[in-house]
Every structure is written in C-alpha cells, then in structure tokens.
Design a protein around this motif. Structure first.
Motif, short mmCIF file in Angstrom:
data_model
loop_
_atom_site.label_atom_id
_atom_site.label_comp_id
_atom_site.label_asym_id
_atom_site.label_seq_id
_atom_site.Cartn_x
_atom_site.Cartn_y
_atom_site.Cartn_z
N ILE A 92 0.69 -1.20 0.03
CA ILE A 92 -0.13 -0.06 -0.11
C ILE A 92 0.75 1.21 0.03
O ILE A 92 1.82 1.30 0.58
CB ILE A 92 -0.90 0.16 1.09
CG1 ILE A 92 -1.91 1.12 1.15
CG2 ILE A 92 -0.37 0.00 2.60
CD1 ILE A 92 -3.05 0.69 1.99
N GLY A 94 0.73 5.54 0.22
CA GLY A 94 -0.06 6.54 0.52
C GLY A 94 0.56 7.83 1.01
O GLY A 94 1.79 8.02 0.90
N ALA A 107 -4.60 9.56 2.74
CA ALA A 107 -5.33 8.63 1.89
C ALA A 107 -4.11 7.64 1.44
O ALA A 107 -2.87 7.93 1.38
CB ALA A 107 -6.01 9.34 0.76
N VAL A 109 -3.78 3.94 -1.25
CA VAL A 109 -4.29 2.79 -2.13
C VAL A 109 -3.52 1.60 -2.15
O VAL A 109 -2.30 1.86 -2.14
CB VAL A 109 -4.69 3.26 -3.48
CG1 VAL A 109 -3.50 3.90 -4.40
CG2 VAL A 109 -5.53 2.29 -4.36
N VAL A 122 -7.95 -4.69 -4.31
CA VAL A 122 -7.75 -3.26 -4.18
C VAL A 122 -7.92 -2.84 -2.86
O VAL A 122 -9.37 -3.26 -2.22
CB VAL A 122 -8.59 -2.27 -5.19
CG1 VAL A 122 -8.35 -0.97 -4.96
CG2 VAL A 122 -7.98 -2.67 -6.52
N ARG A 123 -7.50 -2.05 -2.09
CA ARG A 123 -7.86 -1.46 -0.73
C ARG A 123 -7.59 0.08 -0.85
O ARG A 123 -6.40 0.62 -1.06
CB ARG A 123 -6.86 -2.12 0.17
CG ARG A 123 -7.23 -1.48 1.73
CD ARG A 123 -6.64 -2.24 2.78
NE ARG A 123 -7.25 -3.96 2.82
CZ ARG A 123 -6.84 -4.76 3.51
NH1 ARG A 123 -5.80 -4.58 4.25
NH2 ARG A 123 -7.41 -5.82 3.70
N VAL A 124 -8.53 0.73 -0.60
CA VAL A 124 -8.50 2.24 -0.28
C VAL A 124 -8.69 2.60 0.97
O VAL A 124 -9.55 1.97 1.56
CB VAL A 124 -9.44 2.81 -1.11
CG1 VAL A 124 -9.35 4.38 -1.11
CG2 VAL A 124 -9.45 2.63 -2.82
#
Length: 163
Positions: A92, A94, A107, A109, A122-124
């Motif tokens: 990830i 960010g 934030a 992603v 996908v991870r947000v």
C-alpha cells in the motif's frame, strides 16, 4: 482481546520498532494473532503470524508524509499452516498531510500481491485525525556571570574577578 460471534475469544500480541534515518523512518511490527481453529467451506482459520514493514518519507516542509507499506500474515496452525496459498501479502502506498492546529488527513491505495484468502484486489484507506502540537520549549533565562566563573553575579562576592 476480541469476542467472536461463535462464542470464542481471540487476541493479538504485537511488537513494534522504529528506526529513524536521514530524511526517512522505517517502521516494523511483528506478532501473533491467537484464535481457535475453525474450518470454513474453502479454507480453515486459526492462529497466525503477522508482519508489517513501512518506510515514511516527510516532504513539503515536514507537512506531507509519504509512505510505502507491506503487510503479511501466514497461518501458524492447522493443516494449511505456512502454505503460500494461505499467506496474504498487501502493498500500500499513501500520504498524510498535517494541517495547522494538529489536524491531519491521509489517503492510501494498495493491492494484494497474492491470491490468498484475505488478500484484497484493491484496498483504499482514508484517515482523519488529531495530534496536539506540543508547545515549543522556552530557553532558560540567561544567568549574569560577568567573570565567567560559573557563579551568578547576584551570589558572587567578586562578580568582576574569577574565583
């Protein structure tokens, strides 16, 4: 400690370390998630070993912090223990911006790097938080010592001659 819907109890034990470098910080976490063995339709669940690593790089006058993180786990119990098919890995990337007054927002992603259960396509992530900013330290008041002998002038019997 976490109470689960099946009436069992689970918990995590983690160790954390941080290493500052010139212009970056490395963060490491490692531990174990203890939970009872349970078989599901396509997989079984049980205790797991956990690991996380990240690097944080402050930019833009220390207001913006960028990050790259990796998160992994593997089953430590049951018939599928330590198999790659049950070891999700997540990457990830960010950033977090620090506003005046202690407010910060971020934030990130990421995506799972394996096809293991629990590895997301996908991870947000969005975050908002508050961290109070400490008051700057005030310098100690200057001590008058004209002769430089370490004795303040108001206590020195001869303030113009060193002892």
């Amino acid at each position: 400690m976490l109470f689960r819907s099946d009436g069992s109890v689970s918990g995590e034990l983690m160790a954390t370390a941080a290493f500052p470098g010139p212009g970056y910080r490395v963060l490491l976490n490692g531990g174990v998630r203890l939970r009872p063995q349970h078989d599901y339709v396509s997989t079984n669940q049980g205790s797991e070993l956990l690991g996380r690593a990240g690097i944080l790089v402050p930019v833009a006058r220390q207001r913006l912090t960028t990050s790259l993180e990796f998160d992994l786990s593997t089953r430590a119990s049951g018939p599928e223990a330590f198999h790659a098919t049950n070891s999700p890995i997540l990457a990830i990337v960010g950033g977090r911006y620090h506003f005046d007054g202690g407010i910060h927002a971020g934030a990130a992603v990421g995506a799972g790097l394996t096809a293991a259960p629990g590895s997301p396509a996908v991870r947000v992530v969005f975050t908002v938080g508050y961290s109070p900013v400490p008051e700057p330290r005030r310098p100690a008041p200057a001590v008058n010592d004209r002769d430089g002998d370490g004795i303040p002038d108001n206590l020195d019997k001869c303030p113009d001659k060193p002892e």
